[in-house]
Design a protein around this motif. Structure first.
Motif, PDB file in Angstrom:
ATOM      1  N   GLN A  29      34.183   5.534 -10.474  1.00 24.83           N
ATOM      2  CA  GLN A  29      33.933   6.940 -10.153  1.00 24.83           C
ATOM      3  C   GLN A  29      34.646   7.848 -11.150  1.00 24.83           C
ATOM      4  O   GLN A  29      34.389   9.042 -11.189  1.00 24.83           O
ATOM      5  N   TRP A  30      35.582   7.291 -11.915  1.00 23.36           N
ATOM      6  CA  TRP A  30      36.269   7.998 -12.991  1.00 23.36           C
ATOM      7  C   TRP A  30      36.834   6.939 -13.929  1.00 23.36           C
ATOM      8  O   TRP A  30      36.836   5.758 -13.619  1.00 23.36           O
ATOM      9  N   PRO A  78      50.478   8.881  -4.723  1.00 20.63           N
ATOM     10  CA  PRO A  78      49.368   8.204  -5.420  1.00 20.63           C
ATOM     11  C   PRO A  78      49.165   8.743  -6.835  1.00 20.63           C
ATOM     12  O   PRO A  78      49.447   9.909  -7.123  1.00 20.63           O
ATOM     13  N   TYR A  79      48.673   7.879  -7.697  1.00 22.04           N
ATOM     14  CA  TYR A  79      48.353   8.293  -9.058  1.00 22.04           C
ATOM     15  C   TYR A  79      47.171   9.255  -9.045  1.00 22.04           C
ATOM     16  O   TYR A  79      46.270   9.135  -8.218  1.00 22.04           O
ATOM     17  N   LYS A  80      47.166  10.159 -10.016  1.00 26.81           N
ATOM     18  CA  LYS A  80      46.031  11.065 -10.179  1.00 26.81           C
ATOM     19  C   LYS A  80      44.925  10.340 -10.944  1.00 26.81           C
ATOM     20  O   LYS A  80      45.186   9.427 -11.723  1.00 26.81           O
ATOM     21  N   GLN A  81      43.704  10.775 -10.703  1.00 28.14           N
ATOM     22  CA  GLN A  81      42.578  10.213 -11.455  1.00 28.14           C
ATOM     23  C   GLN A  81      42.807  10.468 -12.944  1.00 28.14           C
ATOM     24  O   GLN A  81      43.345  11.499 -13.333  1.00 28.14           O
ATOM     25  N   ASN A  82      42.372   9.521 -13.757  1.00 27.25           N
ATOM     26  CA  ASN A  82      42.462   9.615 -15.213  1.00 27.25           C
ATOM     27  C   ASN A  82      43.893   9.764 -15.713  1.00 27.25           C
ATOM     28  O   ASN A  82      44.136  10.400 -16.733  1.00 27.25           O
ATOM     29  N   SER A  83      44.840   9.151 -14.999  1.00 29.07           N
ATOM     30  CA  SER A  83      46.235   9.153 -15.456  1.00 29.07           C
ATOM     31  C   SER A  83      46.346   8.371 -16.758  1.00 29.07           C
ATOM     32  O   SER A  83      45.544   7.479 -17.038  1.00 29.07           O
ATOM     33  N   HIS A 146      43.119   1.725  -8.379  1.00 31.44           N
ATOM     34  CA  HIS A 146      41.936   1.185  -9.067  1.00 31.44           C
ATOM     35  C   HIS A 146      40.832   0.762  -8.099  1.00 31.44           C
ATOM     36  O   HIS A 146      39.652   0.867  -8.438  1.00 31.44           O
ATOM     37  N   LEU A 147      41.189   0.334  -6.920  1.00 33.33           N
ATOM     38  CA  LEU A 147      40.146   0.037  -5.931  1.00 33.33           C
ATOM     39  C   LEU A 147      39.446   1.331  -5.508  1.00 33.33           C
ATOM     40  O   LEU A 147      38.210   1.355  -5.379  1.00 33.33           O
ATOM     41  N   LYS A 148      40.195   2.398  -5.344  1.00 34.05           N
ATOM     42  CA  LYS A 148      39.574   3.711  -5.032  1.00 34.05           C
ATOM     43  C   LYS A 148      38.697   4.167  -6.189  1.00 34.05           C
ATOM     44  O   LYS A 148      37.651   4.778  -5.989  1.00 34.05           O
ATOM     45  N   GLN A 149      39.138   3.873  -7.416  1.00 38.01           N
ATOM     46  CA  GLN A 149      38.343   4.217  -8.604  1.00 38.01           C
ATOM     47  C   GLN A 149      36.935   3.621  -8.505  1.00 38.01           C
ATOM     48  O   GLN A 149      35.970   4.218  -8.964  1.00 38.01           O
ATOM     49  N   PHE A 150      36.844   2.446  -7.896  1.00 33.01           N
ATOM     50  CA  PHE A 150      35.555   1.757  -7.763  1.00 33.01           C
ATOM     51  C   PHE A 150      34.961   1.877  -6.368  1.00 33.01           C
ATOM     52  O   PHE A 150      34.018   1.173  -6.024  1.00 33.01           O
ATOM     53  N   GLY A 151      35.533   2.753  -5.566  1.00 31.24           N
ATOM     54  CA  GLY A 151      34.961   3.007  -4.239  1.00 31.24           C
ATOM     55  C   GLY A 151      35.152   1.902  -3.237  1.00 31.24           C
ATOM     56  O   GLY A 151      34.381   1.793  -2.283  1.00 31.24           O
ATOM     57  N   VAL A 152      36.164   1.049  -3.423  1.00 34.86           N
ATOM     58  CA  VAL A 152      36.447  -0.026  -2.450  1.00 34.86           C
ATOM     59  C   VAL A 152      37.871   0.053  -1.928  1.00 34.86           C
ATOM     60  O   VAL A 152      38.745   0.532  -2.541  1.00 34.86           O
TER      61      VAL A 152
END
Length: 152
Positions: A29-30, A78-83, A146-152
């Motif tokens: 997703q990012w 939590p880490y920010k997207q595109n850290s 990274h799991l949130k990055q992929f929607g899981v």
């Protein structure tokens, strides 16, 4: 807000179940990494924590990392997207998805088996001695990110 403790079997099982839902075709997703690259990236994190596989940064870089980066890595925010990603953790090759996935799953099992006592005051090559809670935060929030990055 405290993060879930990766040394807890229920937490580790939840991460494992989420990882099982990740497929080679999962789309981010990012970010720039695909699913096999993210898994290889996570494996570098585990290698840093469990093996003497990577060279320690020089003293100046370690000082900079401990002073300016460590807190962001080990806190419960939590880490920010595109850290930003550490250079040694950037994966540009195309790794084998199943191999890397199995490695992540095995590392999660290994972390649980070794337990909190093993990690208490264990040396991180870049950040120095960490408590078991800091190791748990480092592992859990990186995997979760990274799991949130992929929607899981």
């Amino acid at each position: 807000m405290a993060l879930p403790n990766i040394f807890n079997a229920t937490v580790a099982n939840t991460l494992t179940e989420r990882l099982q839902r990740l497929s080679e075709k999962s789309q981010p997703q990012w970010g720039k990494m695909n699913a096999p690259q993210v898994l290889a990236h996570l494996n570098v994190m585990f290698e840093l924590g469990l093996e003497q596989k990577h060279q320690r940064p020089n003293a100046f870089i370690r000082f900079m990392l401990k002073t300016f980066v460590k807190k962001k890595i080990i806190n419960d925010v939590p880490y920010k997207q595109n850290s930003m990603t550490a250079p040694e953790m950037v994966i540009t090759r195309q790794p084998d998805f199943q191999l890397e996935k199995n490695r992540v799953l095995n590392y999660i099992t290994t972390v649980g088996q070794k337990g909190e006592k093993f990690f208490e005051q264990r040396e991180h090559p870049s950040f120095g001695s960490l408590t078991a809670a800091q190791w748990s935060n480092l592992f859990y929030k990186h995997i979760d990110h990274h799991l949130k990055q992929f929607g899981v």
